[in-house]
Design a protein around this motif. Sequence first.
Motif, PDB file in Angstrom:
ATOM      1  N   LYS A 146      11.316  21.948  17.647  1.00 32.85           N
ATOM      2  CA  LYS A 146      11.550  22.377  19.027  1.00 32.85           C
ATOM      3  C   LYS A 146      12.998  22.088  19.399  1.00 32.85           C
TER       4      LYS A 146
ATOM      5  N   GLU B  54      12.798  27.485  26.962  1.00 31.42           N
ATOM      6  CA  GLU B  54      12.901  27.571  28.420  1.00 31.42           C
ATOM      7  C   GLU B  54      14.190  26.976  28.969  1.00 31.42           C
TER       8      GLU B  54
ATOM      9  N   ASN C 292       5.656  34.305  17.731  1.00 33.02           N
ATOM     10  CA  ASN C 292       5.403  32.876  17.959  1.00 33.02           C
ATOM     11  C   ASN C 292       6.614  32.256  18.659  1.00 33.02           C
ATOM     12  N   VAL C 293       6.646  32.387  19.980  1.00 33.80           N
ATOM     13  CA  VAL C 293       7.792  31.900  20.756  1.00 33.80           C
ATOM     14  C   VAL C 293       7.459  30.670  21.586  1.00 33.80           C
ATOM     15  N   GLU C 294       6.200  30.256  21.561  1.00 28.61           N
ATOM     16  CA  GLU C 294       5.784  29.112  22.363  1.00 28.61           C
ATOM     17  C   GLU C 294       6.213  27.795  21.706  1.00 28.61           C
ATOM     18  N   LYS C 295       6.420  26.792  22.547  1.00 28.32           N
ATOM     19  CA  LYS C 295       6.690  25.416  22.119  1.00 28.32           C
ATOM     20  C   LYS C 295       7.940  25.291  21.242  1.00 28.32           C
ATOM     21  N   LEU C 296       8.903  26.182  21.470  1.00 32.60           N
ATOM     22  CA  LEU C 296      10.157  26.117  20.724  1.00 32.60           C
ATOM     23  C   LEU C 296      11.297  25.566  21.564  1.00 32.60           C
TER      24      LEU C 296
ATOM     25  N   ARG D  23      -2.358  39.920  17.554  1.00 31.05           N
ATOM     26  CA  ARG D  23      -2.590  40.129  18.985  1.00 31.05           C
ATOM     27  C   ARG D  23      -4.097  40.070  19.246  1.00 31.05           C
TER      28      ARG D  23
ATOM     29  N   THR E 129       7.164  39.064  24.020  1.00 34.29           N
ATOM     30  CA  THR E 129       6.807  38.027  23.045  1.00 34.29           C
ATOM     31  C   THR E 129       7.771  37.944  21.859  1.00 34.29           C
ATOM     32  N   HIS E 130       8.879  38.656  21.903  1.00 41.22           N
ATOM     33  CA  HIS E 130       9.836  38.581  20.800  1.00 41.22           C
ATOM     34  C   HIS E 130      11.212  38.162  21.314  1.00 41.22           C
TER      35      HIS E 130
ATOM     36  N   THR F 238       9.951  31.778  13.101  1.00 41.82           N
ATOM     37  CA  THR F 238       8.581  31.302  13.335  1.00 41.82           C
ATOM     38  C   THR F 238       7.518  32.374  13.196  1.00 41.82           C
TER      39      THR F 238
ATOM     40  N   VAL G   6      13.348  36.242  25.885  1.00 46.54           N
ATOM     41  CA  VAL G   6      12.117  36.680  25.231  1.00 46.54           C
ATOM     42  C   VAL G   6      11.659  37.981  25.885  1.00 46.54           C
TER      43      VAL G   6
END
Length: 469
Positions: free
Chosen positions: A116, A286, A279-283, A153, A295-296, A148, A292
């Motif tokens: 992260k 923010e 897979n863009v979450e928890k990276l 979907r 989702t890309h 990642t 983003v």
Amino acid sequence: MSTTEFDLVVIGGGPGGYVAALRAAQLKLSVAVVEGNHLGGICLNWGCIPTKALLRASEINHLLHDLGQFGFAVDNPRFDFEKVIARSRGVAKQLSGGVGHLLKKSKVPVFNGFGKLSGTDGKKRKITVTMVDGSITELKAAHVILATGARARVLPGLEPDGKFVWSYREALVPDLLPRRLLVIGSGAIGTEFASFYRNMGSEVTLVEVADRILPVEDEEISKLAYASFEKQGMKILTNAKLGPLAKAKDEVSVEVTTRTETQKITVDRVISAVGIVGNVEKLGLENTKIVVDRTHIRTDEYCKTGEPGVYAIGDVAGAPWLAHKASHEAVMCVEAIAGLSVHPIDPTKIPGCTYCRPQIASVGYTEAKAKASGYEVRVGKFPFVGNGKAIAMGEPEGLVKTVFDARTGELLGAHMIGAEVTEMIQGFVIARTGELTEAELKETIFPHPTISESMHEAVLSAYGGALHF
């Protein structure tokens, strides 16, 4: 918490991530990989490789039931489905281990955890890694590549449930060979699974929301695939809308509405293949300038994000979602970081392959796309039924189609369906990359007898010179 510094940290160990690390090591950059699951990523472990092992098994099963045309007879050919699946998993495991060996050989450390972005320290990026054992490690690097990947979907009502509804993961390690199967989505993933299960004996219904299957392919190729699948006994519904699933004890039903009718379909299992999300979450995105979009991660032509020193490659960076695109981006990105001169990737020079039966492969513009882009085109076609090697192999079903710029002779696109076309397409990819025209391709000598001769004939056909049809 320990801190280790590198020139480059790669988050993700798939065909983009591990290739980036290997190239960085070759260029004498200190580099590390952060991977929380399996080296090789989805492609090697749950996508490209194990599906090809399964499809190979289904091709063998098809041949065993079609030996009569070659003069052979086998009584009661049968298979052990568990062994078919086990071989596929074994192939994936072997190659995943091979990636680990390559990284170790190149002295690239692998941090088995999830990375992260966690701020900066001067000119260094900080990456916090939560290891799979729960411990925390901090890495620092001047450059970070996000590789990642993506995941399936999930649409409301089609969530994988471990029994009736499968994603690609469940479809690769099924609890049974379904007698009746519904596949939702006719892109490469859906079509390959539909082909595998049909050739293993399942009754398959393939449903597509668009007006034709394989909607990104040339329309003529899509029509030929449709006809071939129907001939094999597959039921295909296009322009389709699905109602909610109704699950019973041992089966699941759904109403499917097309332009002409509404029908109830009852099956043992459903495969949902309706696209992917990055897979863009928890990276830690923010707190950065990274954008983003659906989702890309948005990047420029050199894979740079909006955040200095941070890059994104492969599926997480958007279409086309192909392993070879990710690997090529990896090399380009790392070489740019190392100060080498690089060229941006042209998406029209990236081949696409679908390993159903018959195989499908393409590169560049479709005929419709070329015309819509303002080109005046010359189109050439050559069917496999006019090719001696294809007939000798018992594979006369196929077509090669070429699209040329009528003004300059540039090869704009090539589209193929039939046996071994996923191997043959590279010839046209080289022609696109080398900016060859019909003049060079017409003068190219193709070996005889090969199916690739149909490629030459398709070029000649565009200029009125096909010899064997």
